[in-house]
Design a protein around this motif. Structure first.
Motif, mmCIF file in Angstrom:
data_model
loop_
_atom_site.group_PDB
_atom_site.id
_atom_site.type_symbol
_atom_site.label_atom_id
_atom_site.label_comp_id
_atom_site.label_asym_id
_atom_site.label_seq_id
_atom_site.Cartn_x
_atom_site.Cartn_y
_atom_site.Cartn_z
ATOM 1 N N ILE A 47 0.365 -1.113 0.217
ATOM 2 C CA ILE A 47 0.299 -0.021 0.019
ATOM 3 C C ILE A 47 1.127 0.970 -0.127
ATOM 4 C CG2 ILE A 47 -2.003 1.291 1.040
ATOM 5 C CD1 ILE A 47 -3.264 -1.172 1.968
ATOM 6 N N LEU A 48 2.011 1.141 0.562
ATOM 7 C CA LEU A 48 2.928 2.534 1.108
ATOM 8 C C LEU A 48 3.655 2.700 -0.345
ATOM 9 C CD1 LEU A 48 4.072 2.304 4.743
ATOM 10 C CD2 LEU A 48 1.989 3.984 3.874
ATOM 11 N N GLN A 49 4.196 1.810 -1.057
ATOM 12 C CA GLN A 49 4.558 1.738 -2.225
ATOM 13 C C GLN A 49 3.903 1.846 -3.256
ATOM 14 O OE1 GLN A 49 7.975 1.523 -2.552
ATOM 15 N NE2 GLN A 49 7.741 1.232 -0.404
ATOM 16 N N SER A 50 2.186 1.528 -3.793
ATOM 17 C CA SER A 50 1.693 1.866 -4.590
ATOM 18 C C SER A 50 0.184 3.126 -5.046
ATOM 19 C CB SER A 50 0.868 0.759 -5.365
ATOM 20 O OG SER A 50 -0.254 0.171 -4.334
ATOM 21 N N ILE A 51 -0.272 3.355 -3.326
ATOM 22 C CA ILE A 51 -1.069 4.531 -3.223
ATOM 23 C C ILE A 51 -0.763 5.176 -1.290
ATOM 24 C CG2 ILE A 51 -3.218 3.696 -4.922
ATOM 25 C CD1 ILE A 51 -4.002 2.348 -2.594
ATOM 26 N N PRO A 52 0.858 5.387 -1.803
ATOM 27 C CA PRO A 52 1.300 5.949 -0.883
ATOM 28 C C PRO A 52 -0.028 7.344 0.076
ATOM 29 C CG PRO A 52 3.025 6.672 -1.622
ATOM 30 C CD PRO A 52 1.200 5.955 -2.692
ATOM 31 N N GLU A 53 -1.170 7.969 -1.166
ATOM 32 C CA GLU A 53 -1.553 9.062 -0.508
ATOM 33 C C GLU A 53 -2.390 8.359 0.031
ATOM 34 O OE1 GLU A 53 -2.275 7.138 -5.002
ATOM 35 O OE2 GLU A 53 -0.847 8.007 -3.676
ATOM 36 N N TYR A 54 -2.901 7.797 0.465
ATOM 37 C CA TYR A 54 -4.091 7.224 1.181
ATOM 38 C C TYR A 54 -3.737 7.218 2.919
ATOM 39 C CZ TYR A 54 -7.038 5.975 -2.539
ATOM 40 O OH TYR A 54 -8.039 6.467 -3.328
ATOM 41 N N MET A 55 -2.274 7.047 3.089
ATOM 42 C CA MET A 55 -1.405 7.550 4.008
ATOM 43 C C MET A 55 -0.535 7.955 4.473
ATOM 44 S SD MET A 55 -2.638 3.958 4.258
ATOM 45 C CE MET A 55 -1.510 3.252 6.026
ATOM 46 N N VAL A 56 -0.789 9.105 4.572
ATOM 47 C CA VAL A 56 -0.050 10.629 4.478
ATOM 48 C C VAL A 56 -0.461 11.497 5.888
ATOM 49 C CG1 VAL A 56 -0.204 10.902 1.978
ATOM 50 C CG2 VAL A 56 -2.031 11.960 3.134
ATOM 51 N N PHE A 67 7.308 6.688 7.020
ATOM 52 C CA PHE A 67 5.837 5.916 7.056
ATOM 53 C C PHE A 67 7.244 5.135 8.605
ATOM 54 C CE2 PHE A 67 4.849 7.083 2.966
ATOM 55 C CZ PHE A 67 3.682 7.980 3.908
ATOM 56 N N ASP A 68 8.498 4.551 9.128
ATOM 57 C CA ASP A 68 9.177 3.891 9.953
ATOM 58 C C ASP A 68 8.199 3.399 11.467
ATOM 59 O OD1 ASP A 68 9.637 6.605 11.196
ATOM 60 O OD2 ASP A 68 11.412 6.022 11.244
ATOM 61 N N ILE A 69 7.461 4.737 10.812
ATOM 62 C CA ILE A 69 6.691 4.620 12.765
ATOM 63 C C ILE A 69 5.298 2.979 12.457
ATOM 64 C CG2 ILE A 69 5.255 5.242 15.311
ATOM 65 C CD1 ILE A 69 8.135 5.092 15.229
ATOM 66 N N LEU A 70 4.500 3.150 11.644
ATOM 67 C CA LEU A 70 3.695 2.802 10.923
ATOM 68 C C LEU A 70 4.077 1.001 10.736
ATOM 69 C CD1 LEU A 70 0.838 1.893 10.017
ATOM 70 C CD2 LEU A 70 1.284 3.157 7.441
ATOM 71 N N TYR A 71 6.159 0.772 10.037
ATOM 72 C CA TYR A 71 5.773 -0.278 10.051
ATOM 73 C C TYR A 71 6.357 -0.635 11.341
ATOM 74 C CZ TYR A 71 7.582 -0.402 4.667
ATOM 75 O OH TYR A 71 6.959 0.453 4.032
ATOM 76 N N PRO A 131 -6.904 4.930 5.986
ATOM 77 C CA PRO A 131 -7.899 5.029 5.204
ATOM 78 C C PRO A 131 -9.018 3.448 5.686
ATOM 79 C CG PRO A 131 -5.623 4.395 4.345
ATOM 80 C CD PRO A 131 -5.663 4.708 5.425
ATOM 81 N N ARG A 132 -10.231 3.831 5.435
ATOM 82 C CA ARG A 132 -11.149 2.594 6.081
ATOM 83 C C ARG A 132 -10.900 1.440 5.720
ATOM 84 N NH1 ARG A 132 -15.853 2.879 9.312
ATOM 85 N NH2 ARG A 132 -15.487 5.061 10.234
#
Length: 231
Positions: A47-56, A67-71, A131-132
């Motif tokens: 998700i972070l590689q393909s659609i990172p805009e959803y995880m900003v 995104f290291d904290i999320l990982y 995102p949902r």
């Protein structure tokens, strides 16, 4: 938690063909690298590689890299804590080995993983940053493990089947619920799932019905979670 195959000496007569050592060794490697514990981290990475805009919303929290904290959070909840639970169970004598060969040995790890996955789902939902569809993935994972915990009383449901069925269900949910074009990842996932299912049968770790049941549980729970949270 690894679903270890039974030794060849313990294979029941008529359960299936015995494959050459090279095929079994390759299947063992495939089973390790495609273990379902790694799937939440893999899905997060994709998700972070393909659609990172959803995880900003997670990016400002980063310390060393994006995104290291999320990982760290996903790895801790879905890999570190489950493995720690199994190791503690082994030390306390609740399981005979980290491979959990019997249905009874899976009970405590199942309960722990159900708690961990619900924790992940609930915190992402309450924070509102994710995102949902990403939160729905963890809800689907929680539902899948919960249902598998019930079916574990009757059969040794394939955790690999549940995990990779979950990836298929998640991609289908993105396609149908979010109208995303995920045709290529879906085809690749189907191929990987076929390889994984074959490897589990080469190792004689499961009957075909146990693998099909796992795949069905994984797919249907992801679709249900998407319907509940996204659609």
């Amino acid at each position: 938690m690894h679903e270890q195959a039974l030794p060849e000496s313990n294979i029941r007569t008529g359960e299936g063909p015995v494959f050459p050592p090279a095929a079994r060794s390759l299947s063992q490697v495939i089973s390790y690298i495609t273990h379902p514990l790694f799937i939440p981290t893999l899905v997060t990475f994709l998700i972070l590689q393909s659609i990172p805009e959803y995880m900003v919303a997670f990016k400002p929290m980063s310390k060393k890299f994006a995104f290291d904290i999320l990982y760290f959070r996903v790895v801790a909840i879905t890999i570190f804590f489950p493995l720690l639970t199994v190791l503690l169970g082994k030390q306390l004598g609740f399981v005979s080995s980290v491979y959990m060969k019997t249905q009874r040995e899976r009970i405590i790890p199942y309960v722990a993983i159900i708690i961990y996955y619900f924790w992940a789902f609930y915190t992402f939902l309450q924070e509102g940053r994710a995102p949902r569809f990403y939160t729905a993935f963890f809800l689907g994972s929680f539902l899948a493990v919960s249902i598998s915990f019930i079916t574990n009383s009757f059969m040794k449901t394939s955790l690999h089947g549940i995990g990779w069925g979950g990836v298929i269900g998640f991609l289908l949910a993105l396609m149908w619920g979010m109208h995303m074009n995920v045709s290529l990842p879906l085809v690749i996932t189907f191929l990987v799932t076929g390889v994984v299912a074959t490897a589990r049968m080469v190792l004689n770790a499961h009957q075909p019905f146990e693998i099909y049941t796992g795949l069905f549980i994984g797919i249907i729970t992801q679709l249900a979670a998407c319907w509940f949270l996204v659609i």
